[in-house]
Motif scaffolding. Structure first.
Motif, short mmCIF file in Angstrom:
data_model
loop_
_atom_site.label_atom_id
_atom_site.label_comp_id
_atom_site.label_asym_id
_atom_site.label_seq_id
_atom_site.Cartn_x
_atom_site.Cartn_y
_atom_site.Cartn_z
N ARG A 26 0.82 -1.21 0.00
CA ARG A 26 0.00 0.00 0.00
C ARG A 26 0.86 1.27 0.00
NH1 ARG A 26 -2.90 0.10 5.05
NH2 ARG A 26 -1.68 1.91 5.57
N ARG A 27 2.05 1.19 0.58
CA ARG A 27 2.93 2.36 0.68
C ARG A 27 4.04 2.35 -0.39
NH1 ARG A 27 4.55 2.94 6.91
NH2 ARG A 27 5.40 4.88 6.14
N THR A 28 3.86 1.60 -1.45
CA THR A 28 4.89 1.48 -2.48
C THR A 28 5.23 2.82 -3.10
OG1 THR A 28 4.15 -0.76 -2.96
CG2 THR A 28 5.49 0.31 -4.62
N LYS A 29 4.21 3.61 -3.38
CA LYS A 29 4.45 4.92 -4.00
C LYS A 29 5.22 5.83 -3.04
CE LYS A 29 1.87 6.89 -7.17
NZ LYS A 29 0.73 7.44 -7.86
N GLU A 30 4.87 5.79 -1.76
CA GLU A 30 5.59 6.60 -0.78
C GLU A 30 7.06 6.19 -0.69
OE1 GLU A 30 5.85 7.17 4.06
OE2 GLU A 30 4.16 6.08 3.20
N ILE A 31 7.30 4.89 -0.71
CA ILE A 31 8.69 4.39 -0.66
C ILE A 31 9.45 4.83 -1.90
CG2 ILE A 31 10.09 2.29 -0.67
CD1 ILE A 31 7.80 0.97 0.96
N GLY A 32 8.79 4.76 -3.07
CA GLY A 32 9.44 5.21 -4.30
C GLY A 32 9.79 6.68 -4.27
N ILE A 33 8.88 7.51 -3.78
CA ILE A 33 9.14 8.95 -3.69
C ILE A 33 10.29 9.22 -2.72
CG2 ILE A 33 8.17 11.15 -2.90
CD1 ILE A 33 5.48 10.17 -4.04
N ARG A 34 10.29 8.54 -1.60
CA ARG A 34 11.39 8.73 -0.64
C ARG A 34 12.73 8.32 -1.23
NH1 ARG A 34 9.96 9.61 4.79
NH2 ARG A 34 7.73 9.43 5.16
N ARG A 35 12.75 7.20 -1.97
CA ARG A 35 14.00 6.74 -2.56
C ARG A 35 14.49 7.69 -3.63
NH1 ARG A 35 14.56 0.98 -3.94
NH2 ARG A 35 16.67 1.69 -4.29
N ILE A 36 13.57 8.23 -4.44
CA ILE A 36 13.97 9.17 -5.48
C ILE A 36 14.49 10.46 -4.88
CG2 ILE A 36 13.03 10.66 -7.30
CD1 ILE A 36 11.43 8.25 -8.24
N ASN A 37 13.92 10.87 -3.75
CA ASN A 37 14.37 12.10 -3.09
C ASN A 37 15.63 11.90 -2.26
OD1 ASN A 37 12.43 13.82 -4.12
ND2 ASN A 37 10.96 13.28 -2.53
N GLY A 38 16.20 10.70 -2.27
CA GLY A 38 17.49 10.50 -1.65
C GLY A 38 17.49 9.81 -0.30
N ALA A 39 16.41 9.20 0.09
CA ALA A 39 16.41 8.48 1.36
C ALA A 39 17.27 7.23 1.26
CB ALA A 39 14.98 8.09 1.75
N THR A 40 18.00 6.96 2.30
CA THR A 40 18.85 5.77 2.31
C THR A 40 18.01 4.53 2.60
OG1 THR A 40 19.33 6.00 4.67
CG2 THR A 40 20.81 7.13 3.13
N SER A 41 18.59 3.40 2.30
CA SER A 41 17.89 2.14 2.57
C SER A 41 17.68 1.95 4.06
CB SER A 41 18.69 0.97 2.01
OG SER A 41 18.78 1.06 0.62
N GLU A 42 18.64 2.38 4.87
CA GLU A 42 18.51 2.26 6.32
C GLU A 42 17.35 3.10 6.84
OE1 GLU A 42 21.51 3.16 4.91
OE2 GLU A 42 22.47 1.19 5.03
N ALA A 43 17.17 4.29 6.28
CA ALA A 43 16.07 5.16 6.72
C ALA A 43 14.72 4.56 6.38
CB ALA A 43 16.22 6.54 6.09
#
Length: 123
Positions: A26-43
């Protein structure tokens, strides 16, 4: 007794994995946006696992006073008393957190390996 306990823990872990998988999808889009904006895997890993740990801690906060009261009343009925240590209440909660993180880490790692662009293309 050991078999029944192991089976109940396994069934509980399956339910936890299913709920976590549903939440992660359900949160796939949120995870994608965070990853594109530079969030680390640990975060992102800590973001997804903090939801699980939060509910375990809330359940522990509710359960510990009730269990302490019931155990104190039960132990007062005996002539030989023993004290209730705080470690009897904290260590099981920590073990539950570790089991929950281990059970759901596969789903979280799967979500981290997905291409964030594909998550944003859907809709």
């Amino acid at each position: 007794m050991t078999l029944a306990s192991s089976l109940s823990i396994f069934i509980a872990m399956l339910g936890l994995v299913a709920i976590h998988l549903y939440t992660t999808v359900r949160r796939t889009k949120e995870i994608g946006i965070r990853r594109i904006n530079g969030a680390t895997s640990e975060a992102i890993f800590s973001l997804l696992t903090s939801d699980i740990v939060k509910w375990i801690v809330i359940a522990g906060i509710i359960a510990v006073p009730i269990i302490y009261y019931m155990a104190s009343n039960m132990l007062n009925e005996y002539s030989n008393h023993t004290s209730l240590s705080w470690t009897m209440f904290v260590i099981p909660i920590l073990i539950q957190c570790v089991i929950a993180i281990l059970a759901t880490s596969g789903v979280t790692l799967w979500a981290l390996q997905q291409n964030p662009v594909n998550a944003l293309k859907k809709e």
